[in-house]
Design an enzyme around this catalytic site. Sequence first.
Site: not given
Ligand SMILES: Cc1cc2nc3c(=O)[nH]c(=O)nc-3n(C[C@H](O)[C@H](O)[C@H](O)COP(=O)(O)OP(=O)(O)OC[C@H]3O[C@@H](n4cnc5c(N)ncnc54)[C@H](O)[C@@H]3O)c2cc1C
Length: 481
Positions: A77, A81, A109, A118, A316, A338
Amino acid sequence: MLARLLAKTGAPSLAAPPSLRAPLMLCPVPARRTVESVGERLLVIGGDGAGMTAAAQARRRQPELEIVALEMGRWTSYSACGIPYLIGGDLDGINDLIARSPDEFRSMRIDVRTEHEVVGLDLSSRKAEVHNRAHGRDFQLGFDLLHIATGARPRRPDIPGLEMAHVHGVQTLADAARLLDDARAQQPRHVVVVGSGYVGLELAESFLNRDASVTVVEAAHEVMGSLDPDMGALVARGMRQAGVTVRTGEELIEVTEGGVVTSAGELPADLVVLGLGVEPNADLAAAAGVDTGIKGSIAVDRQQRTSVEGVWAAGDCCQSFSIVSGRPVHLPLGTVANKQGRVAGINISGGYATFPGVAGTAVTRICRTEIGRTGLLEAEALAAGFGLLSSRVEATTTAQYMPDAQHTTVKLLAERGSGRLLGAQIVGGQGSAKRVDVISTALSARMSVEDLINLDLGYAPPFSSVWDPVQIAARQLLPQL
Ligand SMILES: Cc1cc2nc3c(=O)[nH]c(=O)nc-3n(C[C@H](O)[C@H](O)[C@H](O)COP(=O)(O)OP(=O)(O)OC[C@H]3O[C@@H](n4cnc5c(N)ncnc54)[C@H](O)[C@@H]3O)c2cc1C
């Protein structure tokens, strides 16, 4: 068990067209229960927004459910951004970006295991192949319910030199930690940012704040492909005013020891940052037989269910729908991740919720220039078959006589004939970007130009003129309808 229950619910198929106006619904529908019995295990893959929001929802709603969350990185978590502001020196350290630590989840928990990747899924026997990165150990983990939230990965084109140590992608907190270390150790004088999406822009600002000379190299003819080119040009002007060298229509050919080679020549660079966008991290799901959709993202319905019973996805790694065009889109944003995670968590734990889709709202900033966009671009509206009208107005963020009035430009798109609003882009000084939320709300409510003109928006001289800039743009559209 779970699969049989799901099959009985009569839930709409993935092929069903999304309702453009379906509200998010929360209602007790016992027949849709998806947690069958005490002792079932939910496996969550991915420990950031989309994964842990779902896990927390499921925990709240199902105290007896066993929840295991596997995250291959060290953090849970976190706010990617905030990375540009960490690099730019606005924050004290990486811990400022952690919303909830693994221990906090454990106290709820939820069995969070970091540094657990994975590497394979067998959806018929309901087993995951897991690699413990810390101990180099492999094992299998069974599950009853599965939530995939593996996020996105940065695009890395096949260009010589991208593997060099001074080239940085910026996606995870581990990337951020490495970039921050390098920035501190090297104090780079020349930074090249490749790509001019919002991440590229924000990182350009970060390195200006570190007193580097910053060049943004963009292959397209204008910066910010998420805007119409005429609005992108205003962003480029703001970037130049901030001190960024903007080089559009130039492709990166190679990264060398002390610089980069583009289609237009050589540039010095002590540090290179890639902001080339992301692609869905959906290979694991696809290899296990889960259907994929646009850009290879995981196909989901409005309950975040994948094509495989008992398997959900959010964030994503998966697709969404445009509430304006009705078409599938891949919009990798934290806001979407989220919300989708919340919907998935409610459904996984036996409730009922739907995600209605996205307007495509995003805001960002480069120094004093704010940028907001929502809905369709001109080209997208035409491709979706809309007869298109647009207006573009210059206005001020406050009453124009106020000492801190900032210039702002609003571009508004509407459908010819019906006057239905289709999208907006705003570029200007402080107080510009978040005005796009009014248009986003209007898009959700399928409002017309006339509706927007009549909206009862707040006014006092420090906040706007008596007609807000978005309403001035709407008034200019009216005679064209
Ligand atoms: C520099 C930057 C700035 C950003 N600014 C903004 C913003 O201002 N506003 C906005 O709305 N969005 C922004 N974003 C986008 C936002 O951060 C993402 O859309 C958001 O984090 C997506 O969340 P998620 O949980 O889908 O994926 P992620 O945050 O990518 O999390 C996925 C997680 O899964 C884990 N994972 C992947 N594959 C596996 C596996 N096989 N086994 C175990 N773990 C795994 C990864 O390690 C990761 O921690 C930004 C992104 C970046 C990089």
